[in-house]
Structure formats: structure tokens, C-alpha cells
Design a protein around this motif. Structure first.
Motif, PDB file in Angstrom:
ATOM      1  N   GLY A 104       0.816  -1.220   0.000  1.00 53.01           N
ATOM      2  CA  GLY A 104       0.000   0.000   0.000  1.00 53.01           C
ATOM      3  C   GLY A 104       0.843   1.261   0.000  1.00 53.01           C
ATOM      4  N   SER A 105       1.979   1.222   0.703  1.00 55.45           N
ATOM      5  CA  SER A 105       2.826   2.416   0.779  1.00 55.45           C
ATOM      6  C   SER A 105       3.869   2.472  -0.331  1.00 55.45           C
ATOM      7  CB  SER A 105       3.520   2.493   2.138  1.00 55.45           C
ATOM      8  OG  SER A 105       4.329   1.363   2.367  1.00 55.45           O
ATOM      9  N   LEU A 106       4.140   1.351  -0.957  1.00 60.56           N
ATOM     10  CA  LEU A 106       5.183   1.278  -1.982  1.00 60.56           C
ATOM     11  C   LEU A 106       5.031   2.287  -3.123  1.00 60.56           C
ATOM     12  CD1 LEU A 106       7.763  -0.306  -2.554  1.00 60.56           C
ATOM     13  CD2 LEU A 106       6.387  -1.926  -3.869  1.00 60.56           C
ATOM     14  N   PRO A 107       3.836   2.540  -3.646  1.00 62.76           N
ATOM     15  CA  PRO A 107       3.720   3.522  -4.751  1.00 62.76           C
ATOM     16  C   PRO A 107       4.199   4.919  -4.380  1.00 62.76           C
ATOM     17  CG  PRO A 107       1.722   2.221  -4.585  1.00 62.76           C
ATOM     18  CD  PRO A 107       2.553   1.882  -3.380  1.00 62.76           C
ATOM     19  N   ALA A 108       4.237   5.239  -3.109  1.00 61.94           N
ATOM     20  CA  ALA A 108       4.686   6.572  -2.697  1.00 61.94           C
ATOM     21  C   ALA A 108       6.142   6.824  -3.083  1.00 61.94           C
ATOM     22  CB  ALA A 108       4.503   6.755  -1.195  1.00 61.94           C
ATOM     23  N   ILE A 109       6.956   5.763  -3.133  1.00 62.44           N
ATOM     24  CA  ILE A 109       8.382   5.956  -3.419  1.00 62.44           C
ATOM     25  C   ILE A 109       8.620   6.447  -4.846  1.00 62.44           C
ATOM     26  CG2 ILE A 109      10.645   4.834  -3.539  1.00 62.44           C
ATOM     27  CD1 ILE A 109       9.668   3.037  -1.181  1.00 62.44           C
ATOM     28  N   PRO A 110       8.173   5.716  -5.883  1.00 62.30           N
ATOM     29  CA  PRO A 110       8.425   6.231  -7.234  1.00 62.30           C
ATOM     30  C   PRO A 110       7.679   7.533  -7.524  1.00 62.30           C
ATOM     31  CG  PRO A 110       7.066   4.250  -7.344  1.00 62.30           C
ATOM     32  CD  PRO A 110       7.532   4.400  -5.925  1.00 62.30           C
TER      33      PRO A 110
ATOM     34  N   GLY B 191      22.946   8.585   5.813  1.00 65.98           N
ATOM     35  CA  GLY B 191      22.910   9.068   4.435  1.00 65.98           C
ATOM     36  C   GLY B 191      21.559   9.660   4.077  1.00 65.98           C
ATOM     37  N   LEU B 192      20.491   9.014   4.539  1.00 61.18           N
ATOM     38  CA  LEU B 192      19.148   9.545   4.293  1.00 61.18           C
ATOM     39  C   LEU B 192      18.972  10.896   4.984  1.00 61.18           C
ATOM     40  CD1 LEU B 192      16.967   6.324   4.638  1.00 61.18           C
ATOM     41  CD2 LEU B 192      17.378   7.633   2.551  1.00 61.18           C
ATOM     42  N   PHE B 193      19.509  11.029   6.197  1.00 63.96           N
ATOM     43  CA  PHE B 193      19.400  12.300   6.907  1.00 63.96           C
ATOM     44  C   PHE B 193      20.157  13.405   6.175  1.00 63.96           C
ATOM     45  CE2 PHE B 193      20.804  15.402  10.100  1.00 63.96           C
ATOM     46  CZ  PHE B 193      19.550  15.839  10.527  1.00 63.96           C
ATOM     47  N   VAL B 194      21.360  13.094   5.702  1.00 61.35           N
ATOM     48  CA  VAL B 194      22.142  14.072   4.937  1.00 61.35           C
ATOM     49  C   VAL B 194      21.379  14.470   3.675  1.00 61.35           C
ATOM     50  CG1 VAL B 194      24.259  14.374   3.571  1.00 61.35           C
ATOM     51  CG2 VAL B 194      24.382  13.384   5.871  1.00 61.35           C
ATOM     52  N   LEU B 195      20.794  13.490   3.000  1.00 66.95           N
ATOM     53  CA  LEU B 195      19.997  13.768   1.807  1.00 66.95           C
ATOM     54  C   LEU B 195      18.810  14.671   2.145  1.00 66.95           C
ATOM     55  CD1 LEU B 195      19.781  13.105  -1.211  1.00 66.95           C
ATOM     56  CD2 LEU B 195      18.383  11.137  -0.589  1.00 66.95           C
ATOM     57  N   LEU B 196      18.180  14.457   3.291  1.00 67.20           N
ATOM     58  CA  LEU B 196      17.073  15.314   3.730  1.00 67.20           C
ATOM     59  C   LEU B 196      17.550  16.751   3.914  1.00 67.20           C
ATOM     60  CD1 LEU B 196      14.153  15.769   4.874  1.00 67.20           C
ATOM     61  CD2 LEU B 196      15.147  15.253   7.120  1.00 67.20           C
TER      62      LEU B 196
ATOM     63  N   LEU C   9       9.241   7.913   5.359  1.00 69.31           N
ATOM     64  CA  LEU C   9       8.949   6.702   4.583  1.00 69.31           C
ATOM     65  C   LEU C   9      10.237   5.935   4.300  1.00 69.31           C
ATOM     66  CD1 LEU C   9       7.194   4.859   2.712  1.00 69.31           C
ATOM     67  CD2 LEU C   9       7.653   6.532   0.899  1.00 69.31           C
ATOM     68  N   MET C  10      11.280   6.651   3.921  1.00 74.32           N
ATOM     69  CA  MET C  10      12.501   5.981   3.477  1.00 74.32           C
ATOM     70  C   MET C  10      13.326   5.376   4.605  1.00 74.32           C
ATOM     71  SD  MET C  10      12.113   5.904   0.358  1.00 74.32           S
ATOM     72  CE  MET C  10      13.618   4.977   0.122  1.00 74.32           C
ATOM     73  N   VAL C  11      13.314   5.958   5.791  1.00 72.44           N
ATOM     74  CA  VAL C  11      14.106   5.399   6.898  1.00 72.44           C
ATOM     75  C   VAL C  11      13.664   3.971   7.214  1.00 72.44           C
ATOM     76  CG1 VAL C  11      14.665   5.612   9.355  1.00 72.44           C
ATOM     77  CG2 VAL C  11      14.846   7.594   7.863  1.00 72.44           C
ATOM     78  N   PRO C  12      12.388   3.711   7.486  1.00 76.82           N
ATOM     79  CA  PRO C  12      12.011   2.320   7.748  1.00 76.82           C
ATOM     80  C   PRO C  12      12.081   1.439   6.496  1.00 76.82           C
ATOM     81  CG  PRO C  12      10.124   3.777   8.069  1.00 76.82           C
ATOM     82  CD  PRO C  12      11.296   4.642   7.763  1.00 76.82           C
ATOM     83  N   THR C  13      11.865   2.013   5.325  1.00 74.21           N
ATOM     84  CA  THR C  13      11.948   1.222   4.091  1.00 74.21           C
ATOM     85  C   THR C  13      13.357   0.669   3.915  1.00 74.21           C
ATOM     86  OG1 THR C  13      10.201   2.491   3.015  1.00 74.21           O
ATOM     87  CG2 THR C  13      11.714   1.302   1.574  1.00 74.21           C
ATOM     88  N   VAL C  14      14.351   1.522   4.045  1.00 74.77           N
ATOM     89  CA  VAL C  14      15.741   1.082   3.908  1.00 74.77           C
ATOM     90  C   VAL C  14      16.105   0.114   5.030  1.00 74.77           C
ATOM     91  CG1 VAL C  14      18.141   1.888   4.033  1.00 74.77           C
ATOM     92  CG2 VAL C  14      16.492   3.079   2.585  1.00 74.77           C
TER      93      VAL C  14
END
Length: 181
Positions: free
Chosen positions: A24-30, A147-152, A114-119
Motif C-alpha cells: 500500500g505504501s510502496l507507490p509513494a516511493i516512485p 545518508g538519508l538524513f544528509v539527503l534530507l 517513509l525511506m528510513v524504515p523502508t531502507v
């Protein structure tokens, strides 16, 4: 229960409701990647923005049914609050341009949440039976999260600079002057 245990074993240890949460949450990424690439931010009042909202709300709401760690409840609650604030603040005309800044910040934070728990979950579950990371304090996992935090931070900085430049261009266009002169 034997069938459910077999299903969980065959599918990365994810329960059926866990798959609803994940798929259900996967489409949010692309969709988020598309909007960041095309518009520099998540645009809530657009077709992709609607897809993002539904996918994010599905993922954030179902986390309460699948979470195994207390931090997951906090991430879910924060995501829902930021998502609703991000989609609502742009409709508050009295905020003017500040509404666009807040909308951008709130929705970028939802993408981060979304990306922190996904990764983390991907590294801790894949490949099935032999995950890349087994310890939540593994350097690879902590490095990915950092890395995700730096990207944020870089992404939010770039978005704010872009919004400021757009505001200046609009002000100059309204005055009849040009930026060069």
C-alpha cells in the motif's frame, strides 16, 4: 496458524497485513521520486500528489497494525500529522508564500519518514533467510540512515533556495523589471 506461519516464512517473514502495509505504501516511493525530479518537491494538488497521499496514508495508518518496535508508532503518528499538515497548509491562503514553504518542508519530511524504515526493513529482510544486516546497530544500517538524513538536509536546503528564487522572479516579473537589470 500453520498456513499463516508457512506464508510468513515464504514471504520474508511478513504477515498478510504486513503485505497490505508494504504494498500500500510502496507507490509513494516512485511517485515522490518523480515529483522531486520534475517539480523539486512533492506537489499535493496534482495527480501524482493524490497517489502519494493515498499511499502514504495507507502505509502510515497500517503501521499501527504491524509495528514491532515502539519507534514505529512514533514514525507512523508523525507521518500522518505531517502528511495532513502538508496537504492542508497550502490551502490556507492567508499564509501566502509561507504556506508553500511549510507544505514543502512537511511533505519532504514525510518522504524521509517513509525511506528510513523502508531502507532499514529492506536491509534487515533481504535476501530472504540471509539478510544483509541482522543487528539494528550495524554500521551499514546506521550509515544508510545517516545518508538519508544528509539527503534530507541537502534536499530541504535546495528546495528552500529554489522557492526563494521563484519568489524573487515572481516579484521582479510583477514589477516589470528583469533580474539582469
Amino acid at each position: 496458524t500453520q498456513m499463516i506461519n508457512t506464508m510468513e516464512t515464504l514471504m520474508f517473514g511478513i504477515s498478510p497485513i504486513g503485505w497490505v502495509h508494504t504494498l500500500g505504501s510502496l507507490p509513494a516511493i516512485p511517485v515522490a521520486i518523480y515529483m522531486f525530479a520534475r517539480h523539486g518537491r512533492i506537489v499535493p494538488r496534482s495527480g501524482p500528489g493524490v497517489v502519494y497521499f493515498v499511499a502514504m496514508l495507507t502505509g502510515a495508518a497500517t503501521v499501527f497494525l504491524v509495528a514491532h518496535q515502539p519507534v514505529s508508532y512514533g514514525i507512523g503518528a508523525a507521518t500522518i500529522l505531517l502528511l495532513l499538515a502538508g496537504y492542508g497548509v497550502g490551502r490556507m491562503r492567508r499564509l501566502g508564500r509561507a504556506g508553500t514553504y511549510l507544505e514543502t518542508i512537511f511533505l519532504s519530511l514525510t518522504a524521509f519518514l517513509l525511506m528510513v524504515p523502508t531502507v532499514s526493513e529492506t536491509l534487515r529482510r533481504v535476501p530472504d533467510g540471509h539478510p544483509i544486516v541482522t543487528d539494528p546497530t550495524a554500521p551499514l544500517l546506521l550509515g544508510a540512515q545517516a545518508g538519508l538524513f544528509v539527503l534530507l538536509v541537502i534536499g530541504l536546503t535546495a528546495q528552500i533556495i529554489h522557492l526563494r528564487r521563484q519568489g524573487r522572479r515572481a516579484a521582479f516579473a510583477g514589477s516589470g523589471r528583469t533580474l539582469g537589470g
